[in-house]
Design a protein around this motif. Sequence first.
Motif, mmCIF file in Angstrom:
data_model
loop_
_atom_site.group_PDB
_atom_site.id
_atom_site.type_symbol
_atom_site.label_atom_id
_atom_site.label_comp_id
_atom_site.label_asym_id
_atom_site.label_seq_id
_atom_site.Cartn_x
_atom_site.Cartn_y
_atom_site.Cartn_z
ATOM 1 N N THR A 421 38.828 39.634 32.142
ATOM 2 C CA THR A 421 37.256 39.127 33.263
ATOM 3 C C THR A 421 36.292 39.895 33.526
ATOM 4 O OG1 THR A 421 39.252 38.352 34.442
ATOM 5 C CG2 THR A 421 37.669 38.442 35.789
ATOM 6 N N VAL A 422 35.329 39.011 33.418
ATOM 7 C CA VAL A 422 34.104 40.290 33.653
ATOM 8 C C VAL A 422 33.146 39.987 34.681
ATOM 9 C CG1 VAL A 422 32.889 38.273 32.623
ATOM 10 C CG2 VAL A 422 31.669 40.679 32.516
ATOM 11 N N THR A 423 32.263 40.428 35.461
ATOM 12 C CA THR A 423 31.976 40.689 36.596
ATOM 13 C C THR A 423 30.228 41.283 36.424
ATOM 14 O OG1 THR A 423 33.715 40.673 38.326
ATOM 15 C CG2 THR A 423 31.678 41.401 39.452
ATOM 16 N N MET A 424 29.228 39.850 37.226
ATOM 17 C CA MET A 424 28.058 40.791 36.564
ATOM 18 C C MET A 424 27.485 40.866 37.875
ATOM 19 S SD MET A 424 27.236 38.896 33.354
ATOM 20 C CE MET A 424 27.490 37.552 33.613
ATOM 21 N N THR A 425 26.933 41.255 38.402
ATOM 22 C CA THR A 425 25.804 41.056 39.578
ATOM 23 C C THR A 425 24.418 41.711 39.770
ATOM 24 O OG1 THR A 425 28.133 43.295 40.691
ATOM 25 C CG2 THR A 425 25.893 42.964 42.668
ATOM 26 N N CYS A 426 23.593 41.201 40.327
ATOM 27 C CA CYS A 426 21.909 41.410 40.355
ATOM 28 C C CYS A 426 21.826 41.595 41.724
ATOM 29 C CB CYS A 426 22.013 39.976 39.884
ATOM 30 S SG CYS A 426 19.874 40.117 40.402
ATOM 31 N N THR A 427 21.264 43.035 41.206
ATOM 32 C CA THR A 427 20.318 43.384 42.924
ATOM 33 C C THR A 427 18.585 43.103 42.223
ATOM 34 O OG1 THR A 427 20.284 45.624 41.702
ATOM 35 C CG2 THR A 427 21.943 44.735 43.396
ATOM 36 N N SER A 428 18.560 43.192 44.032
ATOM 37 C CA SER A 428 16.340 42.771 43.467
ATOM 38 C C SER A 428 16.489 42.870 44.981
ATOM 39 C CB SER A 428 16.294 40.905 43.521
ATOM 40 O OG SER A 428 14.898 41.462 43.280
ATOM 41 N N SER A 429 15.383 44.056 44.985
ATOM 42 C CA SER A 429 14.774 44.467 46.804
ATOM 43 C C SER A 429 13.378 43.221 46.570
ATOM 44 C CB SER A 429 14.055 45.669 46.566
ATOM 45 O OG SER A 429 13.112 46.187 46.055
ATOM 46 N N GLY A 430 12.894 43.215 47.909
ATOM 47 C CA GLY A 430 11.944 42.072 49.056
ATOM 48 C C GLY A 430 12.406 41.804 49.970
ATOM 49 N N ASN A 431 11.329 41.428 50.541
ATOM 50 C CA ASN A 431 11.196 41.202 51.928
ATOM 51 C C ASN A 431 10.334 40.128 52.298
ATOM 52 O OD1 ASN A 431 11.413 41.555 54.348
ATOM 53 N ND2 ASN A 431 9.772 42.450 54.810
ATOM 54 N N PRO A 432 11.209 38.590 52.380
ATOM 55 C CA PRO A 432 12.487 38.625 53.177
ATOM 56 C C PRO A 432 13.294 38.778 51.720
ATOM 57 C CG PRO A 432 11.148 36.226 53.137
ATOM 58 C CD PRO A 432 10.277 37.403 52.873
ATOM 59 N N ALA A 433 14.541 38.344 52.244
ATOM 60 C CA ALA A 433 15.485 39.541 51.053
ATOM 61 C C ALA A 433 15.484 38.016 50.415
ATOM 62 C CB ALA A 433 16.911 39.114 51.836
ATOM 63 N N PRO A 434 15.396 38.092 48.377
ATOM 64 C CA PRO A 434 15.527 37.374 47.470
ATOM 65 C C PRO A 434 16.480 36.430 47.542
ATOM 66 C CG PRO A 434 14.586 38.989 46.794
ATOM 67 C CD PRO A 434 15.482 39.603 48.440
ATOM 68 N N VAL A 435 16.340 35.144 47.132
ATOM 69 C CA VAL A 435 17.759 34.219 46.916
ATOM 70 C C VAL A 435 17.698 34.479 45.351
ATOM 71 C CG1 VAL A 435 18.602 32.078 47.091
ATOM 72 C CG2 VAL A 435 16.904 32.987 48.492
ATOM 73 N N ILE A 436 19.097 35.122 45.358
ATOM 74 C CA ILE A 436 19.801 35.302 43.835
ATOM 75 C C ILE A 436 20.176 33.900 43.160
ATOM 76 C CG2 ILE A 436 20.701 36.814 42.104
ATOM 77 C CD1 ILE A 436 19.978 39.174 44.305
ATOM 78 N N SER A 437 19.486 33.961 41.556
ATOM 79 C CA SER A 437 20.947 32.635 41.219
ATOM 80 C C SER A 437 20.907 33.107 39.553
ATOM 81 C CB SER A 437 20.244 31.318 41.308
ATOM 82 O OG SER A 437 18.353 31.544 41.492
ATOM 83 N N TRP A 438 21.965 32.591 38.974
ATOM 84 C CA TRP A 438 22.106 32.984 37.488
ATOM 85 C C TRP A 438 22.073 31.235 36.679
ATOM 86 C CZ3 TRP A 438 23.401 37.305 35.735
ATOM 87 C CH2 TRP A 438 23.926 38.431 36.900
ATOM 88 N N LYS A 439 21.622 31.487 35.991
ATOM 89 C CA LYS A 439 21.277 30.611 34.346
ATOM 90 C C LYS A 439 22.071 30.873 32.778
ATOM 91 C CE LYS A 439 16.842 29.130 36.686
ATOM 92 N NZ LYS A 439 15.418 29.289 36.030
ATOM 93 N N LYS A 440 22.769 30.183 32.135
ATOM 94 C CA LYS A 440 23.008 30.490 31.072
ATOM 95 C C LYS A 440 22.525 29.470 30.149
ATOM 96 C CE LYS A 440 26.888 30.948 28.108
ATOM 97 N NZ LYS A 440 28.178 29.896 27.565
ATOM 98 N N LYS A 441 21.330 30.603 29.005
ATOM 99 C CA LYS A 441 20.805 30.083 27.926
ATOM 100 C C LYS A 441 22.281 29.401 27.331
ATOM 101 C CE LYS A 441 16.371 32.159 27.309
ATOM 102 N NZ LYS A 441 15.860 32.867 26.613
ATOM 103 N N LYS A 442 21.633 27.888 27.409
ATOM 104 C CA LYS A 442 22.454 26.709 26.198
ATOM 105 C C LYS A 442 21.668 27.640 24.447
ATOM 106 C CE LYS A 442 22.375 23.223 29.120
ATOM 107 N NZ LYS A 442 21.595 21.857 29.141
ATOM 108 N N ALA A 443 22.392 26.322 23.454
ATOM 109 C CA ALA A 443 22.248 27.273 22.113
ATOM 110 C C ALA A 443 20.649 25.981 21.671
ATOM 111 C CB ALA A 443 23.216 25.925 21.278
ATOM 112 N N THR A 444 20.437 24.833 22.811
ATOM 113 C CA THR A 444 18.340 24.478 22.261
ATOM 114 C C THR A 444 17.906 26.112 23.074
ATOM 115 O OG1 THR A 444 19.335 23.919 24.447
ATOM 116 C CG2 THR A 444 19.825 22.738 22.420
ATOM 117 N N GLY A 445 17.911 26.251 23.440
ATOM 118 C CA GLY A 445 17.101 27.380 23.937
ATOM 119 C C GLY A 445 16.957 27.294 25.627
ATOM 120 N N GLU A 446 17.450 26.311 26.266
ATOM 121 C CA GLU A 446 17.095 26.311 27.157
ATOM 122 C C GLU A 446 17.775 27.056 28.498
ATOM 123 O OE1 GLU A 446 16.956 21.563 28.241
ATOM 124 O OE2 GLU A 446 15.584 21.057 27.118
ATOM 125 N N SER A 447 17.804 26.892 29.754
ATOM 126 C CA SER A 447 18.155 27.550 30.840
ATOM 127 C C SER A 447 19.173 26.841 31.228
ATOM 128 C CB SER A 447 17.489 28.799 31.388
ATOM 129 O OG SER A 447 17.158 29.726 30.326
#
Length: 542
Positions: A421-447
């Motif tokens: 099991t792997v856990t990936m955590t993304c942190t970022s500062s900003g005001n207002p607080a940023p909305v965080i989303s995850w993408k994965k690159k496909k073999a085609t290079g698209e996310s």
Amino acid sequence: MLKQMGRISQAVLIILCVLMTVKAFEMEIIPANRIVAQIGETLILTCNTTGCASPSFSWRTQMDNPLGGTVNHHRTYSTLTMNPVSVLNSHDYLCTVFCGEKEKKEKSIKVEIYSFPSDPIIEISPSLVAGEPVTVICKIPDVYPSDHLEVLLKKEEHVLHEENFFEDDSTNTETKTVIYSFNPTAEDIGKEITCVAKLPIANMDFEPKERVTSQKLNANFGPQNTIISASPGNSPMEGGPLKLTCVTESNPPPQIVWRKHLADESIQHLIENNVLSIPNARFTDSGLYICEVINLVTNKTEKATVDIVIQGAPHIAELSIEPSTTVQEGENVSIQCSAESNPPPKIVLRRKSDSADMGPYSEGGILLLPSVTFLNGGDYECVAENKFGKSKSEITFNVEYGPKNTMISVIPATAVKEGETVTMTCTSSGNPAPVISWKKKKATGESEKIFQDATLTIQNIKSQDLGFYECEAYNQFGKEEKAVKLLVQGRLEKPDQMIPLIIAFSCVTAVAVPVVAILIYVSRRAKINGSYSLVKALRLKV
């Protein structure tokens, strides 16, 4: 004989009693001899008789002047009524009574007339002004005989003027007038002017023979000597009472108006009263107060002023941020603080911080922050202090900015084995607080967007889960992306299958290590001898 003598004695006694009860013919006038009557009143003279069964009466004056009255005859008396009494009734009146044809009696009464009906009337010329002549007029109404009249004009106990009418030859009632003028001083205002009228007629009994009237000297003057008194003083404490009293000398009482000079040079109308009360003084009540006194009769105006300074500890009047409490990075900002107090306060404007570094700091009322960054955001405080105390106020400064310092952390590591099991955590500062989303690159290079949250957890990871994962932090001011490569190794075996493998690996290692050592030794020898023989080498070892 004796009985006859007794009857004679009784008869004599009866005759004597009858003779004694018969009165002689007499008359009288009521009141007797002399009477004093005031003109305008009613006087009745009565002529009375005794000792005559049917008397007849007649009235006349000694000089045969008109009676000036009405005669009424009754059985034994007669009246002469004078209503009202006038100067025509000043005579000797005679009443004559006849009893039968032979008896006549006559008596006289002297009627003396006067008039002194009321107190004097004082008139003082109107619209008086102190220092200018004043005329006092004293009138004695309907006096008679005026040739006995004496008049005194007095100021308090000082006689101003004396006048008599001894040479007057008036034959009827008259109102006599005394006029006197003088220049009053300011000290004379309020003193009494008195008119004393006397009618001292000798041998005439009547009351009063003296009449008095007083009136205060009421000269118009002022306003003058106008002053303002302040209680408890010109510098009261903030929150306490303040009373301003305007005192002036003026007659008639003046119109009083309170005004105040404002900061913009305009004048504020307050009240129309001689006392201005402020129950709870504020710093804004400081200023120049004007008492304007107007005498509408003398048409004069006088002003008095007083400068009031309210003292006390500071009050923060304003703490503001321009252009707004919320700005974007790069804008120029000023934080302003103002306080009310007297004496003027020391103002410190700074950013609140628990560390020794206080950040932006100003000892004036303005703190300038050019081209602000997100580091400038936070709570700022204004502290105003003087000798009476201090006051604080806070304001929050909000700097808006796009996502920054975006980072990804992976637990346990970026290279994991299948099934973990792997856990990936993304942190970022900003005001207002940023909305965080995850993408994965496909073999085609698209996310491809796969998840929206700061933490992405992949359980029982497989080989197809390897690749690049992107974290995107976004708000209305921008976005920032970070990527991480996840490596997936072969599947982790079960513990009972691993034991033989471990034993085999250990055996191979035990054989391989000596062989490698021999080869190294032979190689070195070959370099020394110039040739190398594996057989010889092995033989030597044997």
